[in-house]
Design a protein around this motif. Structure first.
Motif, short mmCIF file in Angstrom:
data_model
loop_
_atom_site.label_atom_id
_atom_site.label_comp_id
_atom_site.label_asym_id
_atom_site.label_seq_id
_atom_site.Cartn_x
_atom_site.Cartn_y
_atom_site.Cartn_z
N ALA A 188 0.82 -1.24 -0.04
CA ALA A 188 -0.04 0.06 0.05
C ALA A 188 0.96 1.38 0.05
O ALA A 188 1.84 1.27 0.56
CB ALA A 188 -0.84 -0.03 1.19
N GLN A 189 0.61 2.06 -0.93
CA GLN A 189 1.32 3.40 -0.73
C GLN A 189 0.46 4.55 -0.37
O GLN A 189 -0.54 4.69 -0.66
CB GLN A 189 1.80 3.55 -2.32
CG GLN A 189 2.76 4.66 -2.66
CD GLN A 189 3.09 4.85 -3.94
OE1 GLN A 189 3.29 3.96 -4.52
NE2 GLN A 189 3.01 6.08 -4.58
N VAL A 190 1.32 5.43 0.63
CA VAL A 190 0.41 6.40 1.08
C VAL A 190 1.32 7.73 0.83
O VAL A 190 2.48 7.54 0.82
CB VAL A 190 -0.06 6.41 2.55
CG1 VAL A 190 -1.10 5.36 2.63
CG2 VAL A 190 1.06 6.11 3.44
N ASN A 191 0.93 8.88 0.81
CA ASN A 191 1.50 10.17 0.88
C ASN A 191 1.38 10.61 2.44
O ASN A 191 0.43 10.81 2.86
CB ASN A 191 0.89 11.26 -0.07
CG ASN A 191 1.15 10.70 -1.46
OD1 ASN A 191 2.04 10.33 -1.80
ND2 ASN A 191 -0.02 10.83 -2.24
N ILE A 192 2.69 11.13 2.59
CA ILE A 192 2.77 11.69 3.82
C ILE A 192 3.69 12.93 3.95
O ILE A 192 4.55 12.97 2.96
CB ILE A 192 3.36 10.92 5.17
CG1 ILE A 192 4.91 10.30 4.59
CG2 ILE A 192 2.54 9.37 5.39
CD1 ILE A 192 5.52 9.60 5.93
N PRO A 193 3.65 13.77 4.94
CA PRO A 193 4.67 14.97 4.94
C PRO A 193 6.14 14.67 4.73
O PRO A 193 6.53 13.83 5.82
CB PRO A 193 4.34 15.93 5.81
CG PRO A 193 2.82 15.43 6.43
CD PRO A 193 2.70 13.94 6.12
N TYR A 194 6.79 15.28 4.05
CA TYR A 194 8.09 15.05 4.04
C TYR A 194 8.88 15.26 5.36
O TYR A 194 10.08 14.85 5.64
CB TYR A 194 9.07 15.49 2.87
CG TYR A 194 9.07 17.05 3.05
CD1 TYR A 194 10.33 17.55 3.77
CD2 TYR A 194 8.20 18.03 2.93
CE1 TYR A 194 10.56 18.89 3.74
CE2 TYR A 194 8.40 19.49 2.93
CZ TYR A 194 9.43 19.96 3.42
OH TYR A 194 9.65 21.22 3.90
N THR A 195 8.17 15.97 6.37
CA THR A 195 8.88 16.36 7.58
C THR A 195 8.59 15.20 8.69
O THR A 195 9.52 15.31 9.70
CB THR A 195 8.43 17.51 7.98
OG1 THR A 195 6.94 17.34 8.31
CG2 THR A 195 8.84 18.91 7.16
N VAL A 196 8.03 14.10 8.25
CA VAL A 196 7.77 13.03 9.34
C VAL A 196 9.01 12.41 9.47
O VAL A 196 9.89 12.04 8.73
CB VAL A 196 6.81 12.03 8.93
CG1 VAL A 196 6.67 10.80 9.65
CG2 VAL A 196 5.26 12.62 8.50
N LYS A 197 9.43 12.10 11.02
CA LYS A 197 10.55 11.33 11.58
C LYS A 197 10.21 9.99 11.58
O LYS A 197 9.14 9.72 11.88
CB LYS A 197 10.99 12.07 12.79
CG LYS A 197 11.46 13.43 12.42
CD LYS A 197 12.00 13.88 13.89
CE LYS A 197 12.46 15.33 13.63
NZ LYS A 197 13.17 15.83 14.84
N PHE A 198 11.22 9.10 11.15
CA PHE A 198 10.98 7.76 11.06
C PHE A 198 11.64 6.95 12.28
O PHE A 198 12.75 7.62 12.62
CB PHE A 198 11.27 6.97 9.72
CG PHE A 198 10.47 7.44 8.61
CD1 PHE A 198 9.19 6.86 8.46
CD2 PHE A 198 11.03 8.46 7.67
CE1 PHE A 198 8.51 7.34 7.43
CE2 PHE A 198 10.09 8.90 6.82
CZ PHE A 198 8.90 8.17 6.49
N ALA A 199 11.06 6.01 12.94
CA ALA A 199 11.72 5.41 13.82
C ALA A 199 12.60 4.31 13.23
O ALA A 199 12.36 3.56 12.27
CB ALA A 199 10.75 4.53 14.59
N TYR A 200 13.88 4.57 13.75
CA TYR A 200 15.09 3.30 13.02
C TYR A 200 15.50 2.58 14.13
O TYR A 200 15.96 2.36 15.02
CB TYR A 200 16.11 3.93 12.53
CG TYR A 200 15.63 4.75 11.18
CD1 TYR A 200 15.57 3.81 10.20
CD2 TYR A 200 15.37 6.22 10.79
CE1 TYR A 200 15.34 4.36 8.88
CE2 TYR A 200 14.91 6.64 9.90
CZ TYR A 200 14.79 5.78 8.80
OH TYR A 200 14.43 6.19 7.64
#
Length: 91
Positions: free
Chosen positions: A79-91
């Motif tokens: 599934a592909q979704v659009n999110i704001p580019y400023t979102v921080k991802f958990a690594y």
């Protein structure tokens, strides 16, 4: 491993999901609740097949029911979704 060369056998098909984790490929078998890994997809396939055989062999030895194989009507997609580019991802 048990030798089945002198008896009738049945082919069981279980869905395997592969995911790259770091430098390894992890193979999960949801129906059986087991997984294995390898440095390549081929290694992971070979290893998880051996793990499936070992798991089922253990179920047979302990007289535990073997889960039914997965149906042919099993699909995995993305599934592909659009999110704001400023979102921080958990690594």
């Amino acid at each position: 491993m048990l030798s089945y060369s002198h008896m009738k056998t049945t082919i069981l098909r279980y869905e395997v999901i592969f995911r790259k984790e770091g430098k390894y490929f992890v193979a999960q078998v949801p129906t059986l609740g087991i997984s294995d890994f390898g440095e390549s997809i081929e290694d992971a396939k070979r290893n998880v097949q051996a793990a499936i055989e070992c798991h089922i062999e253990g179920l047979v030895k302990t007289k535990t029911e073997v889960p039914l194989p997965d149906s042919e009507e099993f699909y995995i997609s993305h599934a592909q979704v659009n999110i704001p580019y400023t979102v921080k991802f958990a690594y």
